[in-house]
Design an enzyme around this catalytic site. Structure first.
Site, PDB file in Angstrom:
ATOM      1  N   ASP A 332       0.849  -1.181   0.000  1.00  0.00           N
ATOM      2  CA  ASP A 332       0.000   0.000   0.000  1.00  0.00           C
ATOM      3  C   ASP A 332       0.897   1.247   0.000  1.00  0.00           C
ATOM      4  OD1 ASP A 332      -3.268   0.430   1.539  1.00  0.00           O
ATOM      5  OD2 ASP A 332      -2.178   1.694   0.123  1.00  0.00           O
ATOM      6  N   GLU A 527     -10.786   6.622   4.433  1.00  0.00           N
ATOM      7  CA  GLU A 527      -9.702   6.094   5.257  1.00  0.00           C
ATOM      8  C   GLU A 527      -9.679   6.716   6.660  1.00  0.00           C
ATOM      9  OE1 GLU A 527      -6.785   5.872   1.380  1.00  0.00           O
ATOM     10  OE2 GLU A 527      -5.992   5.196   3.296  1.00  0.00           O
TER      11      GLU A 527
HETATM   12  C1  GLC Z   1      -4.595   4.122  -0.116  1.00  0.00           C
HETATM   13  C2  GLC Z   1      -5.436   2.961   0.306  1.00  0.00           C
HETATM   14  C3  GLC Z   1      -5.586   1.902  -0.744  1.00  0.00           C
HETATM   15  C4  GLC Z   1      -5.502   2.518  -2.133  1.00  0.00           C
HETATM   16  C5  GLC Z   1      -4.110   3.099  -2.293  1.00  0.00           C
HETATM   17  C6  GLC Z   1      -3.928   3.807  -3.647  1.00  0.00           C
HETATM   18  O1  GLC Z   1      -3.863   4.619   0.967  1.00  0.00           O
HETATM   19  O2  GLC Z   1      -5.135   2.320   1.540  1.00  0.00           O
HETATM   20  O3  GLC Z   1      -6.856   1.270  -0.526  1.00  0.00           O
HETATM   21  O4  GLC Z   1      -5.738   1.544  -3.117  1.00  0.00           O
HETATM   22  O5  GLC Z   1      -3.768   4.019  -1.264  1.00  0.00           O
HETATM   23  O6  GLC Z   1      -4.769   4.916  -3.731  1.00  0.00           O
END
Ligand code: GLC
Length: 635
Positions: A332, A527
């Site tokens: 991530d 988030e």
């Molecule tokens: C974010 C998320 C993830 C996402 C990634 C790219 O922090 O945790 O779900 O796909 O970054 O945007």
């Protein structure tokens, strides 16, 4: 061996038509169980018994051949994913060629000028041209968070977020949503969606609750069918890579354990036994692997104090060896840097644990030089690098990137199309949950009724779409194309009816109507910024409910990413509907309020009486919520 025998049912879509699905009402359409068998039969009949083993052998041969010709630098380039805005005067886009960057992404809201499908295709193709001009011409993968439709892009069909789809329990519907989303993603030249989130939410104070299909693993397990829709028959037009995320246990973190500043629960610690982790959080990923999911994204969260990005047992021994996952694991965003230790330690620990591609996402040069140094120092085995790169190359071969590296406008007409919006409208209808209907105030009479519509979320497309829409956090207001709930009500109420809208009516303004519809809820978030210690109704919504429900029969509709605490007012409401985050097709809410469709939704998450009950689970002794998991009334 990849479960090619269970080829994705996405193929059935080639035989059936989207409109045939959308036209049948949910009452008449068989639930997914019957369709499942039909789909299976049609799939095998439709495609014939392509020898899965020969497909596998061809893929492996192509991977071995290319890998044997790659340098260490080129291999590490393939393991590098950079955000589109990381390229600048210091880091020119020619680095894509010179470093052989394997993937580029758009973070939430990271869109090209104009934010149209054409602008996206132009951007992706420009990056791709540079990738193909490298020594070996390995095409890059472009990824984005199309998590409820291609929400980043203006005019895309925005479907209900996962929690609403969880209320429908309809895997076949969700599979079609995957296919429609894949077509709209393909229309922008993007190859890969970071979806579905297969998180199993356990505490709705979590800002990502709406990205979960529900608090019980069987919902996410069943609705992982969206992967079949996304991936279809890999390599065929309209097929994109999916990413099962966030592996594993991201929905089980304990409130107060977040390691990220200002977050309360997101990216925290899931403190459960291995048996509980396997029973509650692993099953959806097992289903995803069985469906041939192309990628898995590791979770920011920890399991019993160790960051998932450092969990070799779960990433390699369980996911890759025990479950047989043949795709690749992507990290991530900046996530490897949450591993305690210096940067070289973070790089070698995450790669050795089983991460195959790193979403850096900006400082890609330090990542590349650090990983190379770790390999040359013997801290990361060449065999680990070769395994990671083989997995990445295999998915690029499987999805036809070498044959079709550039975008196509084949699905340009599908983007935001009427058919997709009709599918989204059906999904909205099936996502609604009727929690109370005293005195049969619902369904609303569509003729000769004086209707007052009120509440902060009645006429706000941005609030009904939620996060991951146009921007990462989403925004209130009219920021894309769609129909608000108020517009839907106005379009559905009969000629001799009147519909007035007052966002926060006084008691006086609330009198003189046959019924009041108060649409309340949350403003968008995504988030950790969505983590909350309490979940009250907003003050203006409390006032609207008090005034409208004090003056007339009232229906309260909650547009939110999770249940809100409304126990103190529930007795003043004649009817109560959970609408979750319905997306752009607010007409679907009006369809059901006026009885054009019945309610079918069931709560995918417990609706607590008070915040002190959280985390609350149906098997808890003394489980006593306002409305229990699985609850839902019908007309
Ligand atoms: C974010 C998320 C993830 C996402 C990634 C790219 O922090 O945790 O779900 O796909 O970054 O945007």
């Amino acid at each position: 061996m990849r479960h090619l025998a269970r080829l994705p049912r996405g193929l059935v879509m080639a035989a059936a038509t989207l409109s045939s699905l959308v036209s049948c009402s949910s009452e008449s359409g068989p639930r997914d169980a019957e369709r499942e068998d039909t789909a299976e039969e049609s799939t095998s009949a439709f495609i014939g018994a392509e020898d899965a083993a020969s497909l596998e052998a061809k893929l492996d041969a192509r991977v071995r051949d290319l890998l044997a010709r790659m340098t260490l630098d080129e291999k590490i380039g393939q393991m590098t994913q950079a955000e589109r805005t990381s390229f600048n005067a210091t880091n020119p886009t020619t680095d894509i060629r010179d470093y052989g960057i394997g993937s580029i992404l758009s973070g939430g809201g990271s869109t090209p000028e104009g934010n149209t499908p054409e602008a996206w295709r132009k951007m992706v193709d420009e990056f791709q041209k540079l990738a193909l001009s490298s020594r070996l011409g390995i095409p890059l993968l472009y990824g984005a968070d199309a998590v409820h439709g291609h929400g980043n892009v203006y005019g895309a069909t925005v479907f209900p977020h996962n929690l609403g789809l969880g209320a429908s329990r309809n895997a076949n519907l969700v599979r079609w949503i995957g296919r429609a989303t894949a077509e709209e993603v393909s229309a922008t030249g993007v190859h890969w969606t970071f979806s579905p989130c297969l998180c199993v939410v356990q505490d709705e104070r979590w800002g990502r609750s709406y990205e979960s299909f529900g608090e019980e693993p069987e919902i996410a397990t069943s609705l992982s069918a969206i992967i079949d829709g996304y991936q279809g028959l890999p390599g065929r037009p309209g097929s994109i890579l999916a990413a099962a995320k966030h592996y594993v246990g991201d929905g089980g973190t304990k409130f107060g354990t977040s390691t990220t500043e200002n977050y309360l629960i997101d990216q925290g610690d899931t403190q459960v036994s291995e048996a509980e982790l396997r029973a509650r959080h692993l099953p959806p990923f097992k289903a995803a692997v069985a469906r041939g999911v192309s990628t898995v994204m590791a979770s920011f969260s920890s399991w019993n104090g160790t960051k998932m990005h450092a969990q070799k047992y779960l990433l390699t021994d369980v996911l890759k060896k025990e479950l047989g996952f043949k795709g690749f694991i992507v990290s991530d965003w900046h996530a490897i840097e949450q591993i305690p230790g210096d940067y070289p330690y973070q790089v070698r620990t995450s790669i050795n644990a089983g991460i195959d591609m790193v979403m850096v996402p900006f400082d890609y040069k330090p990542f590349i030089t650090t990983l190379k140094a770790e390999v040359q120092a013997g801290n990361v085995a060449q065999s680990r690098i070769d395994d990671a790169v083989s997995r990445i190359l295999r998915e690029k071969f499987r999805f036809g990137l070498f044959e079709h590296p550039y975008s196509s406008d084949r699905y340009a007409d599908s983007f935001g199309s009427k058919a997709h919006r009709a599918l989204a409208r059906k999904a909205v209808q099936e996502s609604l949950v009727l929690l109370k209907n005293e005195g049969r105030v619902l369904p609303l009479a569509s003729h000769g009724t004086r209707i007052l519509v009120a509440g902060t979320n009645a006429d706000d497309l941005g609030n009904q779409a939620g996060g991951w829409t146009i921007t990462w956090q989403g925004m209130s207001g009219h920021h894309t194309m769609g129909t608000t709930i108020l517009e839907g009500i106005r379009q559905t109420a009969g000629k001799r009816s009147t519909v007035d809208y007052v966002k926060t009516p006084t008691a006086e303004q609330s009198s003189g109507y046959d019924v009041g519809i108060v649409v309340v809820g949350e403003t968008p978030y995504a988030e950790g910024p969505g983590d909350r210690a309490d979940l009250p109704l907003r003050a203006e919504d409390q006032a609207a409910i008090d005034n409208v429900c004090g003056a007339t029969k009232c229906v309260v509709v909650v547009v939110s990413g999770r249940p809100l605490i409304l126990t103190d007012r529930v007795n003043t409401m004649n009817a109560l509907v959970a609408a979750w985050l319905p997306g752009t097709e607010g007409q679907g809410v009006a369809d059901v309020l006026f009885g054009r469709r019945n309610f079918v939704g069931k709560l995918p998450i417990t609706w607590p009486k008070s915040i002190s009950q959280l985390p609350s689970h149906k098997d808890d002794p003394g489980y006593d919520p306002l409305f229990p998991y699985g609850f839902g009334l019908k007309y």
